[in-house]
Motif scaffolding. Structure first.
Motif, PDB file in Angstrom:
ATOM      1  N   TYR A 164      29.347  21.337 -42.710  1.00 14.04           N
ATOM      2  CA  TYR A 164      28.446  20.927 -41.636  1.00 14.04           C
ATOM      3  C   TYR A 164      27.071  20.598 -42.200  1.00 14.04           C
ATOM      4  N   GLU A 165      26.321  19.866 -41.410  1.00 15.54           N
ATOM      5  CA  GLU A 165      24.919  19.609 -41.686  1.00 15.54           C
ATOM      6  C   GLU A 165      24.137  19.886 -40.416  1.00 15.54           C
ATOM      7  N   GLU A 166      22.916  20.370 -40.546  1.00 12.43           N
ATOM      8  CA  GLU A 166      22.080  20.597 -39.369  1.00 12.43           C
ATOM      9  C   GLU A 166      20.634  20.268 -39.666  1.00 12.43           C
ATOM     10  N   PRO A 202      20.719  23.821 -29.114  1.00 14.00           N
ATOM     11  CA  PRO A 202      21.672  23.193 -30.046  1.00 14.00           C
ATOM     12  C   PRO A 202      22.493  22.065 -29.411  1.00 14.00           C
ATOM     13  N   ILE A 203      22.718  21.033 -30.208  1.00 18.12           N
ATOM     14  CA  ILE A 203      23.692  19.982 -29.913  1.00 18.12           C
ATOM     15  C   ILE A 203      24.673  19.942 -31.074  1.00 18.12           C
ATOM     16  N   VAL A 204      25.964  19.932 -30.776  1.00 21.64           N
ATOM     17  CA  VAL A 204      26.992  19.797 -31.810  1.00 21.64           C
ATOM     18  C   VAL A 204      27.679  18.447 -31.621  1.00 21.64           C
ATOM     19  N   PHE A 205      27.716  17.641 -32.674  1.00 21.87           N
ATOM     20  CA  PHE A 205      28.318  16.307 -32.650  1.00 21.87           C
ATOM     21  C   PHE A 205      29.709  16.363 -33.293  1.00 21.87           C
ATOM     22  N   VAL A 206      30.692  15.769 -32.613  1.00 22.65           N
ATOM     23  CA  VAL A 206      32.095  15.824 -33.047  1.00 22.65           C
ATOM     24  C   VAL A 206      32.579  14.389 -33.240  1.00 22.65           C
ATOM     25  N   PHE A 236      29.577  18.246 -37.992  1.00 21.63           N
ATOM     26  CA  PHE A 236      30.500  18.807 -38.973  1.00 21.63           C
ATOM     27  C   PHE A 236      31.642  17.841 -39.241  1.00 21.63           C
ATOM     28  N   ALA A 237      32.223  17.976 -40.419  1.00 18.44           N
ATOM     29  CA  ALA A 237      33.371  17.163 -40.813  1.00 18.44           C
ATOM     30  C   ALA A 237      34.643  17.858 -40.342  1.00 18.44           C
ATOM     31  N   ALA A 238      35.433  17.173 -39.543  1.00 14.75           N
ATOM     32  CA  ALA A 238      36.686  17.745 -39.068  1.00 14.75           C
ATOM     33  C   ALA A 238      37.587  18.094 -40.244  1.00 14.75           C
ATOM     34  N   ARG A 239      38.477  19.036 -40.024  1.00 14.49           N
ATOM     35  CA  ARG A 239      39.477  19.331 -41.062  1.00 14.49           C
ATOM     36  C   ARG A 239      40.230  18.036 -41.397  1.00 14.49           C
ATOM     37  N   GLY A 240      40.520  17.867 -42.668  1.00 17.79           N
ATOM     38  CA  GLY A 240      41.138  16.619 -43.111  1.00 17.79           C
ATOM     39  C   GLY A 240      40.135  15.588 -43.591  1.00 17.79           C
ATOM     40  N   ARG A 260      34.513  25.715 -31.528  1.00 13.75           N
ATOM     41  CA  ARG A 260      34.121  27.102 -31.252  1.00 13.75           C
ATOM     42  C   ARG A 260      33.818  27.847 -32.541  1.00 13.75           C
ATOM     43  N   ASP A 261      34.630  27.601 -33.577  1.00 10.80           N
ATOM     44  CA  ASP A 261      34.408  28.292 -34.842  1.00 10.80           C
ATOM     45  C   ASP A 261      33.098  27.867 -35.494  1.00 10.80           C
ATOM     46  N   VAL A 262      32.722  26.598 -35.338  1.00 14.29           N
ATOM     47  CA  VAL A 262      31.426  26.148 -35.845  1.00 14.29           C
ATOM     48  C   VAL A 262      30.305  26.876 -35.111  1.00 14.29           C
ATOM     49  N   LEU A 263      30.409  26.977 -33.789  1.00 15.02           N
ATOM     50  CA  LEU A 263      29.403  27.718 -33.027  1.00 15.02           C
ATOM     51  C   LEU A 263      29.324  29.167 -33.501  1.00 15.02           C
ATOM     52  N   ASP A 264      30.487  29.800 -33.651  1.00 13.15           N
ATOM     53  CA  ASP A 264      30.503  31.196 -34.091  1.00 13.15           C
ATOM     54  C   ASP A 264      29.893  31.346 -35.479  1.00 13.15           C
TER      55      ASP A 264
END
Length: 293
Positions: free
Chosen positions: A14-16, A22-26, A52-56, A79-83
């Motif tokens: 991830y990068e922030e 917070p805003i999370v971009f997918v 964040f970079a998705a798995r894969g 959710r795991d990124v948030l956690d």
């Protein structure tokens, strides 16, 4: 390099940047976290922005087992990124594949979502094209593995919904295609097989969508043909939703029209923060044309 560990120990890069809410971009299938650069630069002026970079998608892990890829896992990764970043609640902004993951995150974890932006989410949703979408997804996976990403990207980036981007902004489209060619061919193939080809149609989520109260903005381009009707369906189904249709625009919304996209999303976030993005007033009955009594 910064990583969070997903529930199944897959590392997600991830990068922030920025401070505040917070805003999370997918990101979408054809993009990666770099696709959100125009939004990271703009919204970080007043928000804490995470992509964040998705798995894969390197530098995140690229699992070899298809059981590590699914729509449910994609939503769980948010959710795991948030956690991992100790974020209790966030605005979630997703495009295409990321838009589907964002929608499922809102269904599964409504208490963690301040709001949802579901952009360009529709491929495979239309019931009449469901079988075709699944078969063409598998063929795309095969071509990534057979040709490699660099070569096949030149074909994939010329899909009908990408042409408007190429015509309007050749340099931007070329940058998009170049980045697509840098993706892991194996990761792209596994994502297509595990997530895209197996995800449920949003029309099959009708009961859950009607019960979801998270403030939601749906964004589609008017030249993104297979997202238009699903976008209208989401507007009519999700109680606290609004719909933006961007003219002369295809699938790659946030890169094709970054200023317009940022404007609409920024206004939406401001209304949510002020508690003014409300469900549709029950007096506004959709079946009514004119009132006579």
């Amino acid at each position: 390099m910064p990583y969070v560990n997903a529930t199944d120990d897959v590392k997600l890069y991830y990068e922030e940047v920025g401070e505040g809410t917070p805003i999370v971009f997918v990101h979408e299938f054809g993009g990666d976290l770099r696709s959100w650069e125009p939004q990271m630069r703009y919204f970080s002026r007043r928000y804490r922005c995470v992509a964040f970079a998705a798995r894969g998608y390197a530098p995140s892990d690229v699992p070899e087992d298809i059981d590590h890829y699914s729509q449910a896992i994609a939503a769980r990764d948010i959710r795991d990124v948030l956690d991992g970043l100790k974020i209790d609640r966030a605005h979630i902004v997703g495009l295409s594949m990321g838009g589907f993951a964002t929608l499922h995150f809102g269904l599964d974890n409504p208490e963690r979502a301040r709001s949802l932006v579901v952009a360009g989410a529709g491929y495979g949703a239309e019931k009449e094209f469901e079988d075709y979408f699944r078969s063409v997804s598998l063929e795309v996976a095969n071509q990534f593995e057979a040709q490699g990403s660099q070569r096949f990207a030149q074909t994939y980036a010329l899909a009908a919904s990408r042409i408007a981007f190429q015509v309007k902004d050749p340099r931007g489209w070329n940058e998009f295609a170049t980045m697509l060619g840098e993706h892991s061919a194996r990761g792209s193939a596994m994502t297509m097989r595990g997530v895209q080809a197996r995800r449920p149609s949003i029309y099959d989520l009708d009961t859950r969508l009607k019960a979801m109260t998270v403030p939601t903005l749906v964004v589609v381009g008017d030249e993104d043909d297979h997202c238009l009707q699903p976008g209208i369906y989401l507007k009519r189904t999700v109680p606290a939703s609004g719909l933006v249709v961007m003219p002369k625009t295809g699938h790659t919304l946030n890169l094709e029209e970054p200023a317009l996209f940022n404007q609409h999303v920024g206004e939406f976030l401001a209304m949510v923060e002020q508690g003014r993005w409300l469900p549709r007033d029950p007096r506004a009955v959709p079946a009514q044309i004119m009132k006579t009594t």
